[in-house]
Write an enzyme that holds these catalytic residues in place. Sequence first.
Site, PDB file in Angstrom:
ATOM      1  N   HIS A 233       0.738  -1.192  -0.211  1.00  0.00           N
ATOM      2  CA  HIS A 233       0.049   0.029   0.103  1.00  0.00           C
ATOM      3  C   HIS A 233       0.798   1.075   0.021  1.00  0.00           C
ATOM      4  O   HIS A 233       1.979   1.197   0.333  1.00  0.00           O
ATOM      5  CB  HIS A 233      -1.036  -0.026   1.205  1.00  0.00           C
ATOM      6  CG  HIS A 233      -0.172   0.086   2.402  1.00  0.00           C
ATOM      7  ND1 HIS A 233       0.559   1.264   3.125  1.00  0.00           N
ATOM      8  CD2 HIS A 233      -0.125  -0.908   3.525  1.00  0.00           C
ATOM      9  CE1 HIS A 233       1.144   0.697   4.177  1.00  0.00           C
ATOM     10  NE2 HIS A 233       0.799  -0.562   4.432  1.00  0.00           N
TER      11      HIS A 233
ATOM     12  N   GLU B  22      -2.098  -7.178   7.592  1.00  0.00           N
ATOM     13  CA  GLU B  22      -0.757  -6.945   8.317  1.00  0.00           C
ATOM     14  C   GLU B  22      -0.706  -7.809   9.689  1.00  0.00           C
ATOM     15  O   GLU B  22      -1.735  -8.319   9.971  1.00  0.00           O
ATOM     16  CB  GLU B  22      -0.682  -5.522   8.620  1.00  0.00           C
ATOM     17  CG  GLU B  22       1.015  -5.236   9.294  1.00  0.00           C
ATOM     18  CD  GLU B  22       1.983  -5.622   8.275  1.00  0.00           C
ATOM     19  OE1 GLU B  22       2.047  -6.971   7.938  1.00  0.00           O
ATOM     20  OE2 GLU B  22       2.921  -4.792   7.744  1.00  0.00           O
TER      21      GLU B  22
END
Length: 217
Positions: free
Chosen positions: A11, A91
């Site tokens: 990202h 994550e």
Amino acid sequence: MSAATVVLWRHGRTRSNAENRMQGQLDVPLDEVGHAQAAASAAHLAPLVAPLAAVGAARLVASDLSRALDTARALSALTGLEPQPDPALREVDAGRWQGLLHSEITASWSEDYAAWRGGGDVRAGGGESRAELAERTAAAVERHAAGVPEGGTLVVASHGAALKGALLRLLGLELSAWSAFAGFRNAHWAVLARGRRGWLLGEYNAGPPGAGEGAEG
């Protein structure tokens, strides 16, 4: 049904990245720079993905955390591929470290944090271990790759530590190789190609000029 190519895409930048703050599974959005990075990356990836998307031979999946999903949407705007959110691509769960500056983590958990930064298989902040993270994310990538038409491409928008863990597992490497790979830069990617005996690394930390390296997590 099986992808020939997998793009592992981190990202764009968030405010926490800029502050050197551990995000983990906190849902921190892209900042203004991060949106620009995602758009620049998408412009690089679109010519590779769009022709396959036009014939149904490409898939786009993402962590359901907004920083990854919004990065994926930048590619969606150029290719028409709708990103499929998957919590398994999140994550690492960094437990009590989430939301803290890296300097604050060092002050309170110096040994554990040094082990984590060095690639050790410790539980980040008492949360998820590196091995658990790698198994979770690699399994998700393989599952999605299996649903792509033969010879197609899978693009995975996710997070720094999550992607590195998946990468090592997919390449058949031990987690002890963690520190041999630089961290994924914001809005940069790795490309894996399916070979006769498994996945092969074609590119690593490729991306548009000017995207800074944000802290993992």
